[in-house]
Motif scaffolding. Structure first.
Motif, PDB file in Angstrom:
ATOM      1  N   THR A 178       0.563  -1.025   0.517  1.00 58.60           N
ATOM      2  CA  THR A 178       0.268   0.066   0.630  1.00 58.60           C
ATOM      3  C   THR A 178       1.124   1.234  -0.170  1.00 58.60           C
ATOM      4  O   THR A 178       1.356   1.507   0.563  1.00 58.60           O
ATOM      5  CB  THR A 178      -1.142  -0.440   1.108  1.00 58.60           C
ATOM      6  N   GLY A 179       0.476   2.155  -1.200  1.00 54.77           N
ATOM      7  CA  GLY A 179       1.738   3.704  -1.032  1.00 54.77           C
ATOM      8  C   GLY A 179       0.794   4.324  -0.075  1.00 54.77           C
ATOM      9  O   GLY A 179      -0.932   4.285   0.514  1.00 54.77           O
ATOM     10  N   GLN A 208      -5.527   5.516  -5.048  1.00 54.87           N
ATOM     11  CA  GLN A 208      -4.721   4.894  -3.621  1.00 54.87           C
ATOM     12  C   GLN A 208      -4.085   4.320  -5.019  1.00 54.87           C
ATOM     13  O   GLN A 208      -4.268   3.285  -5.481  1.00 54.87           O
ATOM     14  CB  GLN A 208      -5.416   3.925  -2.791  1.00 54.87           C
ATOM     15  N   THR A 209      -2.678   3.794  -4.369  1.00 59.72           N
ATOM     16  CA  THR A 209      -1.981   3.381  -5.021  1.00 59.72           C
ATOM     17  C   THR A 209      -1.484   1.994  -4.350  1.00 59.72           C
ATOM     18  O   THR A 209      -0.907   1.655  -2.992  1.00 59.72           O
ATOM     19  CB  THR A 209      -0.203   3.599  -5.511  1.00 59.72           C
ATOM     20  N   TYR A 210      -1.459   0.890  -5.462  1.00 64.17           N
ATOM     21  CA  TYR A 210      -1.521  -0.369  -4.776  1.00 64.17           C
ATOM     22  C   TYR A 210      -0.476  -1.512  -5.412  1.00 64.17           C
ATOM     23  O   TYR A 210      -0.652  -1.134  -6.908  1.00 64.17           O
ATOM     24  CB  TYR A 210      -2.997  -1.261  -4.480  1.00 64.17           C
ATOM     25  N   PRO A 254       7.488   6.439  -4.481  1.00 63.41           N
ATOM     26  CA  PRO A 254       6.616   6.817  -3.578  1.00 63.41           C
ATOM     27  C   PRO A 254       7.478   6.863  -2.337  1.00 63.41           C
ATOM     28  O   PRO A 254       8.196   5.728  -2.039  1.00 63.41           O
ATOM     29  CB  PRO A 254       5.276   6.013  -3.491  1.00 63.41           C
ATOM     30  N   THR A 293       6.190   0.039 -11.293  1.00 64.34           N
ATOM     31  CA  THR A 293       5.362   1.227 -11.692  1.00 64.34           C
ATOM     32  C   THR A 293       5.474   0.631 -13.122  1.00 64.34           C
ATOM     33  O   THR A 293       4.704   1.711 -13.773  1.00 64.34           O
ATOM     34  CB  THR A 293       5.488   1.998 -11.295  1.00 64.34           C
TER      35      THR A 293
END
Length: 363
Positions: A62-63, A83-85, A209, A343
């Motif tokens: 989780t970011g 939200q970044t996952y 991140p 990413t």
């Protein structure tokens, strides 16, 4: 009238025995305060496979949310933050060890050899797990540091530009060149000191991140730095550290996360361990360099599976050679990896760790 009894071999006795073995091994882990079942711990544990079949677990990474949100009556709909996952798959395997004792050896000894074997095996398992934890912290994209090629190390340095620190300055980092970066670390300027600790923390806070800190005690944020004893020696010899530890208020008397720490500086808990990787002769003038690790949340992923008896850890006693020899074995099923996220099409970067290379000149 019949008595209600529980025999030695009854299932309930076995379960208590297995639970006891698990607790004993777990309590011997130096890293235990930093392990938990949620994504807020430096070492996230997942036990889904303890009761289900399979040989791998996918962890969700989780970011942190970084948006400003909205204020007052401003419409929130349409202004939500994405939200970044990320996902990281960890494969499990069983680890075992055993002791076998002939009857005459048990007879000759003035103490019970079998009773000594059981705690020795739980200690072995705890040490094995910790060896695997610190080996994972020093991996190069999943490859053991010692087995990684120079090309793999160079790519790792490139992919983790904002998550590595060589000595006392960001400028020591030579992009895409691991060996040259290490050669910038000298035995005077680049020791572990309070300035390097604060710089490593800023690297964690400002990378993209960013690395999430762990939250404890009224929402306070901390990182954890695992450092080699030779680096801790240098840190303790600095006047800034001595003054800080002398004047600081006592912390954490009711929280196990502070147990056994060397101290705290600038929101970083310092934990000493000889299991940190020591790189021989790679620094300036051929000095040794330690690969210390500043960890935030989800730095490591610990997947636990179940044994054939349905426990996370089990012990098995067995007789051999018509009862002349008795053996006891311990077994656990797990996998440990440094969390990595990806990413784009390049190699992944480490999710919750800043690798801090510090001089570690021998005594």
């Amino acid at each position: 009238m019949a008595d209600s009894t529980i025999a030695t071999g009854d299932a309930v006795t076995a379960e208590q025995f297995m639970d006891s073995a698990f607790r004993e091994y777990r309590d011997k882990l130096v890293t235990r305060p930093y392990m938990g079942l949620t994504s807020e711990f430096p070492i996230q544990v997942n036990q889904e496979l303890a009761k289900a079949k399979g040989d791998a677990i996918s962890f969700n990474l989780t970011g942190a949310l970084t948006g400003a949100g909205v204020t007052g009556a401003t419409t929130l709909e349409g202004a939500e933050e994405a939200q970044t996952y990320f996902a990281h798959r960890v494969v499990i395997d069983q680890k075992r060890n055993a002791v076998r004792i002939p009857w005459m050896s048990e007879q000759r000894a003035p103490f019970a050899l079998m009773q000594e074997a059981k705690p020795a095996l739980t200690t072995w398992l705890a040490q094995k797990v910790e060896d695997d934890i610190f080996a994972a912290l020093s991996t190069i994209n999943g490859v053991a540091y010692g087995a990684a090629s120079e090309g793999q190390k160079d790519q790792w340095v490139l992919d983790n530009t904002d998550r590595v620190l060589y000595g006392a300055a960001v400028a020591n980092h030579v992009s895409g060149d691991s060996s040259t970066s290490l050669l910038t670390v000298d035995g005077t300027t680049d020791i572990l000191n309070v300035a390097q600790i604060s710089l490593a923390k800023r690297r964690a806070q400002l990378c993209n991140p960013k690395i999430r800190p762990i939250r404890i005690q009224n929402g306070e944020e901390f990182f954890v730095l695992f450092a080699h004893p030779l680096c801790i020696r240098d840190l303790k010899n600095t006047t800034e550290w001595q003054a800080a530890q002398r004047d600081a208020m006592p912390r954490g008397t009711d929280n196990p996360i502070f147990t056994g720490m060397a101290g705290i500086w600038d929101g970083v808990i310092i934990k000493e361990t000889p299991k940190v990787l020591l790189l021989s002769g790679v620094g300036a003038a051929g000095i040794d360099v330690a690969m210390n690790s500043l960890c935030g949340a989800q730095a490591l992923l610990f997947a636990q599976g179940g044994t054939p008896k349905g426990f996370v850890t089990d012990m098995v006693e067995e007789e051999f050679d018509y009862g002349d020899k008795t053996g006891v074995a311990i077994r656990s099923v797990y996998g440990i990896e440094k969390a990595r996220f990806q990413t784009n099409a390049t190699n992944p970067a480490q999710h919750g760790v800043v690798s801090v290379f510090s001089a570690a000149v021998a005594d």
